[in-house]
Design a protein around this motif. Structure first.
Motif, mmCIF file in Angstrom:
data_model
loop_
_atom_site.group_PDB
_atom_site.id
_atom_site.type_symbol
_atom_site.label_atom_id
_atom_site.label_comp_id
_atom_site.label_asym_id
_atom_site.label_seq_id
_atom_site.Cartn_x
_atom_site.Cartn_y
_atom_site.Cartn_z
ATOM 1 N N ALA A 125 0.804 -1.130 -0.172
ATOM 2 C CA ALA A 125 -0.003 0.041 -0.244
ATOM 3 C C ALA A 125 0.865 1.469 -0.011
ATOM 4 C CB ALA A 125 -1.123 -0.035 1.210
ATOM 5 N N ALA A 126 2.050 1.304 0.629
ATOM 6 C CA ALA A 126 2.936 2.372 0.630
ATOM 7 C C ALA A 126 3.453 2.582 -0.700
ATOM 8 C CB ALA A 126 3.940 2.131 1.701
ATOM 9 N N ARG A 127 3.856 1.460 -1.714
ATOM 10 C CA ARG A 127 4.103 1.626 -2.857
ATOM 11 C C ARG A 127 3.191 2.526 -3.694
ATOM 12 N NH1 ARG A 127 6.906 -3.216 -5.637
ATOM 13 N NH2 ARG A 127 7.081 -1.892 -7.157
ATOM 14 N N LEU A 128 1.707 2.062 -3.552
ATOM 15 C CA LEU A 128 0.868 2.667 -4.391
ATOM 16 C C LEU A 128 0.492 4.061 -3.600
ATOM 17 C CD1 LEU A 128 -1.314 1.828 -6.435
ATOM 18 C CD2 LEU A 128 -2.854 1.245 -4.423
ATOM 19 N N ASP A 129 0.628 4.546 -2.454
ATOM 20 C CA ASP A 129 0.553 5.764 -1.921
ATOM 21 C C ASP A 129 1.402 6.510 -2.306
ATOM 22 O OD1 ASP A 129 -1.972 4.594 -0.769
ATOM 23 O OD2 ASP A 129 -1.203 4.655 1.027
ATOM 24 N N MET A 130 2.629 6.132 -2.408
ATOM 25 C CA MET A 130 4.033 6.831 -2.856
ATOM 26 C C MET A 130 3.718 7.643 -4.275
ATOM 27 S SD MET A 130 6.527 8.506 -1.608
ATOM 28 C CE MET A 130 7.542 9.536 -2.696
ATOM 29 N N ALA A 131 3.165 6.654 -5.095
ATOM 30 C CA ALA A 131 2.901 7.061 -6.445
ATOM 31 C C ALA A 131 1.853 8.006 -6.516
ATOM 32 C CB ALA A 131 2.392 5.910 -7.442
ATOM 33 N N TYR A 132 0.814 7.983 -5.617
ATOM 34 C CA TYR A 132 -0.309 9.100 -5.508
ATOM 35 C C TYR A 132 0.279 10.433 -5.117
ATOM 36 C CZ TYR A 132 -4.382 5.919 -6.210
ATOM 37 O OH TYR A 132 -5.270 5.042 -6.975
ATOM 38 N N LYS A 139 4.344 15.725 -9.845
ATOM 39 C CA LYS A 139 5.425 15.018 -10.580
ATOM 40 C C LYS A 139 4.762 13.756 -11.325
ATOM 41 C CE LYS A 139 8.405 16.266 -6.676
ATOM 42 N NZ LYS A 139 9.097 15.688 -5.502
ATOM 43 N N THR A 140 4.392 14.177 -12.383
ATOM 44 C CA THR A 140 3.515 13.041 -13.118
ATOM 45 C C THR A 140 4.278 12.174 -13.708
ATOM 46 O OG1 THR A 140 2.144 15.148 -13.860
ATOM 47 C CG2 THR A 140 1.703 13.014 -15.065
ATOM 48 N N ASN A 141 5.454 12.382 -14.482
ATOM 49 C CA ASN A 141 6.137 11.252 -14.976
ATOM 50 C C ASN A 141 6.516 10.291 -13.854
ATOM 51 O OD1 ASN A 141 6.011 12.256 -17.761
ATOM 52 N ND2 ASN A 141 7.670 13.715 -17.336
ATOM 53 N N GLU A 142 6.915 11.081 -12.885
ATOM 54 C CA GLU A 142 7.581 10.080 -11.713
ATOM 55 C C GLU A 142 6.429 8.916 -11.196
ATOM 56 O OE1 GLU A 142 10.212 11.611 -8.918
ATOM 57 O OE2 GLU A 142 10.275 13.144 -9.949
ATOM 58 N N ALA A 143 5.231 9.622 -11.234
ATOM 59 C CA ALA A 143 3.879 9.260 -10.840
ATOM 60 C C ALA A 143 3.709 7.866 -11.415
ATOM 61 C CB ALA A 143 2.869 10.091 -10.579
ATOM 62 N N VAL A 144 3.651 7.936 -12.930
ATOM 63 C CA VAL A 144 3.065 7.259 -13.962
ATOM 64 C C VAL A 144 4.180 6.264 -13.984
ATOM 65 C CG1 VAL A 144 3.997 8.150 -15.930
ATOM 66 C CG2 VAL A 144 1.956 6.952 -15.889
ATOM 67 N N ASN A 145 5.459 6.370 -13.868
ATOM 68 C CA ASN A 145 6.443 5.456 -13.838
ATOM 69 C C ASN A 145 6.176 4.294 -12.744
ATOM 70 O OD1 ASN A 145 7.758 6.276 -16.132
ATOM 71 N ND2 ASN A 145 9.209 7.482 -15.173
ATOM 72 N N MET A 146 6.016 4.775 -11.561
ATOM 73 C CA MET A 146 5.722 3.962 -10.246
ATOM 74 C C MET A 146 4.705 3.252 -10.533
ATOM 75 S SD MET A 146 6.433 5.345 -6.235
ATOM 76 C CE MET A 146 6.845 4.190 -5.230
ATOM 77 N N PHE A 147 3.678 3.793 -11.104
ATOM 78 C CA PHE A 147 2.366 3.054 -11.194
ATOM 79 C C PHE A 147 2.453 1.786 -12.055
ATOM 80 C CE2 PHE A 147 -0.312 6.937 -9.628
ATOM 81 C CZ PHE A 147 -0.684 6.336 -8.735
ATOM 82 N N SER A 148 3.316 2.120 -13.145
ATOM 83 C CA SER A 148 3.687 1.052 -14.164
ATOM 84 C C SER A 148 4.605 -0.099 -13.391
ATOM 85 C CB SER A 148 4.406 1.788 -15.502
ATOM 86 O OG SER A 148 3.702 2.651 -15.768
ATOM 87 N N GLU A 165 -2.718 -0.122 -12.453
ATOM 88 C CA GLU A 165 -3.040 -0.100 -13.641
ATOM 89 C C GLU A 165 -4.223 0.806 -14.350
ATOM 90 O OE1 GLU A 165 -2.241 -4.714 -13.898
ATOM 91 O OE2 GLU A 165 -4.297 -4.100 -14.118
ATOM 92 N N TYR A 166 -5.187 1.080 -13.533
ATOM 93 C CA TYR A 166 -6.228 2.186 -13.643
ATOM 94 C C TYR A 166 -5.294 3.566 -13.461
ATOM 95 C CZ TYR A 166 -9.898 5.375 -13.362
ATOM 96 O OH TYR A 166 -10.818 6.310 -13.531
ATOM 97 N N SER A 167 -4.557 3.756 -12.564
ATOM 98 C CA SER A 167 -4.125 5.076 -12.614
ATOM 99 C C SER A 167 -2.831 5.187 -13.385
ATOM 100 C CB SER A 167 -3.299 5.171 -11.018
ATOM 101 O OG SER A 167 -4.361 4.938 -10.133
ATOM 102 N N ALA A 168 -2.294 4.253 -13.681
ATOM 103 C CA ALA A 168 -1.564 4.624 -14.971
ATOM 104 C C ALA A 168 -1.993 5.061 -16.148
ATOM 105 C CB ALA A 168 -0.683 3.301 -15.362
#
Length: 211
Positions: A125-132, A139-148, A165-168
Motif C-alpha cells: 500500500a505504501a508503494r501505491l500511496d507514494m505514487a499518488y 510529478k506526473t512522469n515519476e508517478a506514472v512510472n511508479m504506477f507502471s 494499472e487504472y491510475s497509470a
C-alpha cells in the motif's frame, strides 16, 4: 414511442450521464486520491485488527487503532514500534500528513515502509500511496512510472496492481498518450472482477472514452 426508440434514448441518456461522471472524476482527481489513501488505510487496518483481535495483543491493537491525531499516531508508533499493526498506523499518519500538505513528511514514512524489506500489505500500500503522492505534487512522469512498476510486479496483490494499472492508464490518458493508456487500462479491465472490485469497471469506462 416504440420500444426500440425508447431503448436508443435510454442508451444515449446513459452515455451522456457517464460522460458527466468521467469529466467530474478527471477534474477532481486529487480529492479522490486523498480519499482513496484514507479508505485503503482504514480497510487494511481493520483486516489486520480482525486477524489479531483474538491474540494477546488486543489491548495494544486497540490503542494503535484508536489513535486519530498526528500526535497520537506518532506516540503509538514510537511506543509499539515492533507491533505488526504499527505499519498501518504509519500509513494513516502519512495520509494525514498528505492531507495537510506535509508531503516530505508523508514521503519519509512511505519510503521507510518501502525500504523495510517487509512483504506485508502495508508495504504494498505504501508503494501505491507514494505514487499518488508524486502525482499530487505534480510529478506526473515519476508517478506514472511508479504506477507502471507496481503493475508489472507480479508479487503484489492483484487489487494493488489493478489500482495501479487504472491510475497509470488515467495519467497516460491525461497526457494524451492513448497507446500507453490503452495498454494499462486493458490490463486492468481484463482482471477477474471479483478479485479486483471496482477498478476493472472504471478502466473499461475510460477505455470506452478512448475508443
Amino acid at each position: 414511442m416504440s420500444k426500440k426508440n425508447e431503448a436508443f434514448k435510454s442508451v444515449d441518456t446513459l452515455s451522456k450521464e457517464l460522460d458527466v461522471v468521467d469529466n467530474f472524476v478527471l477534474k477532481y482527481w486529487k480529492k479522490y486520491v486523498v480519499a482513496a489513501v484514507i479508505i485503503l488505510v482504514a480497510i487494511t487496518a481493520f483486516l489486520v485488527f480482525s486477524k489479531k483481535s483474538s491474540s494477546n495483543g488486543t489491548t495494544s491493537s486497540n490503542e494503535i487503532l484508536a489513535a486519530s491525531t498526528t500526535q497520537q499516531l506518532k506516540d503509538v508508533i514510537r511506543k509499539y514500534s515492533k507491533h505488526p499493526i504499527t505499519e498501518y498506523a504509519k500509513l494513516k499518519l502519512a495520509s494525514m500528513l498528505t492531507g495537510s500538505k506535509d508531503y516530505s513528511g508523508a514521503a519519509n514514512i512511505y519510503n521507510e515502509l518501502i525500504s523495510s524489506g517487509s512483504s506485508s500489505y502495508a508495504m504494498c500500500a505504501a508503494r501505491l500511496d507514494m505514487a499518488y503522492l508524486l502525482e499530487i505534487q505534480g510529478k506526473t512522469n515519476e508517478a506514472v512510472n511508479m504506477f507502471s512498476q507496481i503493475s508489472d510486479d507480479s508479487s503484489l496483490p492483484i487489487i494493488i496492481r489493478g489500482e495501479a494499472e487504472y491510475s497509470a492508464g488515467r495519467i497516460y490518458f491525461g497526457l494524451g498518450n492513448k497507446d500507453m493508456a490503452s495498454k494499462y487500462l486493458k490490463r486492468c479491465a481484463n482482471v477477474e472482477r471479483k478479485e479486483c472490485l471496482g477498478w476493472p469497471e472504471m478502466a473499461q469506462g475510460l477505455l470506452n472514452r478512448i475508443n
